[in-house]
Design an enzyme around this catalytic site. Structure first.
Site, short mmCIF file in Angstrom:
data_model
loop_
_atom_site.label_atom_id
_atom_site.label_comp_id
_atom_site.label_asym_id
_atom_site.label_seq_id
_atom_site.Cartn_x
_atom_site.Cartn_y
_atom_site.Cartn_z
N LYS A 116 -17.30 -0.61 6.32
CA LYS A 116 -17.78 -1.59 5.35
C LYS A 116 -19.30 -1.58 5.18
O LYS A 116 -19.80 -1.65 4.06
CB LYS A 116 -17.32 -2.99 5.77
N PHE A 165 -11.12 -7.21 14.05
CA PHE A 165 -10.07 -7.67 13.13
C PHE A 165 -9.79 -6.60 12.08
O PHE A 165 -10.71 -6.07 11.47
CB PHE A 165 -10.50 -8.99 12.47
N GLN A 166 -8.54 -6.29 11.90
CA GLN A 166 -8.08 -5.26 10.96
C GLN A 166 -8.72 -3.90 11.22
O GLN A 166 -9.02 -3.15 10.30
CB GLN A 166 -8.29 -5.70 9.50
N GLU A 194 0.81 -1.22 0.00
CA GLU A 194 0.00 0.00 0.00
C GLU A 194 0.85 1.27 0.00
O GLU A 194 0.41 2.31 -0.48
CB GLU A 194 -0.96 0.01 1.19
N MET A 217 24.57 8.44 1.63
CA MET A 217 24.50 9.76 2.24
C MET A 217 24.88 9.71 3.72
O MET A 217 25.59 10.58 4.23
CB MET A 217 23.10 10.37 2.06
#
Lengths: 566, 162
Positions: free
Chosen positions: A166, A116-117, A54, A480
């Site tokens: 949802k 969940f999630q 993502e 760097m």
């Protein structure tokens, strides 16, 4: 039975608004909380680019937004899908890139239950979004989405997140299109104050050693041609921030190159010596200013920016001007039109001569010996592409060499994570830019360290036939940080050695891309030619001088004119 | 530059999360909050936040600009004390053994406060006033023994034209 023709589900409302807003591409990754949205998405003409992580979706949307001038849109699921977007969102926030991020959320009745999630993504992203929303009622969905796009693209642009539970994506309501957005507490100032504008003209007239400092705001407001006209008309040299590269033609004789920690000698010296600094669309980042109390110490500073918080935040200014950069510059051009400045170029001769002298003494140079110099790779890339490629970068030495040795004549051609400095930005951003500009050559200038942070997106490039090119300046160091260790930590290279890297040629081939390698200077040009001309995505692995440093360098906290040169 | 105390009054959308945006801005940018008071206005869609902070003039300028940048913040003003009425209320629970009861009640009388709860060993006193008055009464009650204190933080309104 009630008629159902005018009812839509939340997912359908989302698709309707996306299409109304002109969205033709989404970058995303599906999951449980957004499965209904995905089901609906498949029935629309909107193209979906399935990323492999993502974070890649947000950087790709960022690259897409910059290369297209449109709002970039992401769609991800709840929980880890949402948290994985945070780095991308924070980067877009720092760089003022217009994005709308749609995150799924657990059903309304489960919010707060540690489902969940489930994660409080609105809470997590509050300080790194321009605004964010949790949709609690389907009745509000359309309005919120409209506001999200409006806020993302107006004023100082930025990312806006919309969290949709949802159950709301499945619920059905009678849908009526919403009114155009008007927000009582959000009205960006586009028009500059005329009184202040006239003071700028007076300052320009009086100045002996004036210069312009242009930043990302010029590019975001599409004000590059106005800036170019302004600088040429007034014979003022122009330096740019990293985000402003391409706002003014890099090959113009008035161009000083980049300012700041790794800015050019002439840009930093000129900043120290100028008596008028017209800053346009910049925010005076610490990497730009060095020691702020000594920054442009002889100059009156005019600061033009659409965001009032940018003004007088880091640097004191003589003349603040709140307004859109493009509109302000075109107003200035209009005022200048009516004025006879006499022979400005002549009047500024000694100033411009001085700058030219700095250009000779502190030029960007390197000796191409028996090992490949990273600067040589970028310079050869510049010549082969005639400066016309869209360049994305990772973060570190690769980013600075790209900025120093590739000269951008056009805006929207240099795409980099300027403010947040995200390693792993370049490849997904290149994918987004390539989606936006299919006919353009898009090259990610990368380091061997940062490319590994989002290398999985090669699969995305292959899946969608996107011929992005990755140029790895491979020094087997986190270069760097190693440079800082060399210069300021007595060469104690703590944890910056990256000798255990994959074979990038084989890795490219494993993904289905073209893999090429150059180990000696004479191979550089042919590898670049072969990689750039291939219709495939390609990774080109250049084994460069391991301990090359980026110069000039202003040590952290030093004055801009106290540069370390080679 | 010298720090000074500022009372900031603002009108915000009365929505969940708005207070978090305001408070998060202060903590995220290193501004400080000395007191904070939030409640609905006559219009139920709008809340008023009264916030006390300590800042030098440049930081104060940033605080106001950053607050105005928040989408849900409708109006922000820095309250000049001379042009505003400022009040704070405190509930003070004082230890009140028999030998101190008369003393406490005398203080209550002097400060025109109210006793709102009492028992054999305590008084709860309600006191309203500006900061100076609250500081003074707390100062007097401290030697007697303050068990608990709850303060509202400053609320303030600009005076209307006479």
């Amino acid at each position: 039975m009630k008629p159902i023709e005018n009812t839509l589900t939340g997912a359908q409302i989302l698709m309707t608004i996306l299409q109304e807003e002109g969205v033709d591409t989404l970058f995303g990754f599906p999951g449980g909380a957004v499965i209904d949205i995905y089901d609906e998405l498949a029935r629309t003409p909107i193209q979906h680019i399935l990323v492999r992580h993502e974070q890649g979706a947000v950087h790709a949307a960022d690259g897409y937004a910059r290369a297209s001038g449109k709002v970039g849109v992401c769609l991800v699921t709840s929980g880890p899908g949402a948290t994985n977007t945070v780095t991308g969102i924070a980067s877009a926030y720092m760089d003022s890139i217009p994005l709308v991020i749609i995150t799924g959320q657990v059903p309304t009745q489960l919010i707060g239950n540690d489902a969940f999630q489930e994660v409080d993504i609105v809470g997590i992203t509050r300080p790194c979004t321009k605004h964010n929303y949790l949709v609690k009622r389907i009745e509000d969905l359309a309005q919120i989405l409209k506001e999200a796009f409006y806020i993302a693209r107006s004023g100082r642009p930025g990312p806006v997140l919309v969290d949709i539970p949802k159950d709301i994506t499945k619920k059905r309501i009678a849908y009526t299109p919403v009114e155009p957005v008007r927000l009582k507490s959000y009205n960006p100032t586009y028009q500059p104050n005329l009184w202040q504008l006239e003071k700028v003209i007076t300052l320009i007239r009086e100045a002996q050693r004036p210069m312009i400092f242009a930043g990302g705001g010029v590019i975001l407001s599409k004000g590059s041609s106005e800036l170019t006209a302004f600088a040429r008309k007034t014979s003022m040299p122009v330096t740019t921030s990293l985000m402003g590269m391409g706002a003014f033609p890099g090959t113009d004789p008035l161009c000083l190159g980049m300012i700041g920690m790794h800015g050019t000698y002439r840009a930093n010296m000129a900043t120290g010596a100028c008596d008028l600094l017209i800053a346009v669309g910049v925010r005076f980042d610490d990497r730009v200013t060095g020691r702020t109390d000594a920054f442009a110490a002889q100059a009156k500073i005019v600061h033009i920016d659409i965001d009032p918080t940018s003004i007088r935040k880091n640097v004191q200014v003589s003349l603040p001007l709140v307004g859109d950069c493009r509109i302000t510059l075109s107003e200035l051009n209009r005022l200048i039109e009516a004025i006879d400045f006499g022979d400005l170029a002549e009047q500024r001769r000694s100033w411009l001569d001085q700058i030219n002298q700095w250009k000779q003494t502190g030029a960007l140079n390197y000796d191409q010996t028996t090992v490949i110099k990273p600067q040589y790779v970028v310079e050869t890339l510049y010549h082969l592409t005639q400066g016309q490629a869209i360049i994305t970068t990772e973060v570190g030495q690769n980013q600075m060499w790209a900025a120093q040795y590739y000269h951008f004549d056009h805006p929207d051609h240099f795409i980099t994570s300027g403010g947040l400095g995200v390693m792993g930005f370049g490849l997904p951003a290149a994918i987004g830019a390539q989606v936006a500009q299919p006919g353009k050559l898009v090259v990610d200038i990368a380091g061997d360290g940062s490319i590994q942070m989002n290398i999985q997106e090669m699969a995305t490039a292959i899946q969608y036939g996107l011929p992005v090119k990755v140029v790895i300046l491979n020094n087997r160091y986190l270069g760097m940080v190693r440079q800082w260790q060399e210069l300021f930590y007595d060469k104690r290279y703590a944890c910056t050695n990256m000798e255990y890297a994959p074979d990038f040629v084989k890795l490219a081939e494993a993904y289905g891309a073209l893999g090429l390698r150059a180990t000696t200077p004479d191979q550089v040009e042919s590898v670049l030619k072969q990689g750039l001309s291939s219709p495939q995505a390609a990774i080109m692995d250049f084994w460069v001088d391991r301990e090359e440093c980026v110069y000039p360098m202003v040590p952290a906290g030093a004055t801009l004119t106290e540069m370390l040169l080679i | 530059m010298t720090e000074a105390k500022h009372v900031i009054t603002m009108l915000v959308d009365n929505q969940p999360g708005v207070l978090a945006r305001v408070v998060g801005l202060f903590s995220g940018r290193g501004f400080n909050i000395e007191s904070l008071c939030v409640a609905e206005t006559v219009n139920p869609e709008i809340s008023r936040i009264t916030l006390v902070t300590r800042a030098d003039p440049l930081v104060m300028e940033q605080i106001q600009k950053q607050l105005r940048k928040l989408i849900n913040v409708i109006k922000v003003r820095d309250m000049d004390k001379s042009k505003a009425v400022q009040r704070e209320m405190a509930l003070i629970c004082v230890k009140a053994k028999p030998e101190h009861r008369a003393e406490v009640l005398r203080i209550v009388d002097i400060f025109r406060c109210k006793v709102v709860d009492t028992g054999t060993e305590h008084f709860i006193i309600e006191v309203t006033g500006d900061e100076g008055k609250l500081a003074a009464i707390i100062n007097l009650l401290k030697p007697i023994g303050i068990k608990k204190i709850a303060r509202t933080g400053i609320v303030a309104l600009f005076r209307e034209p006479k």
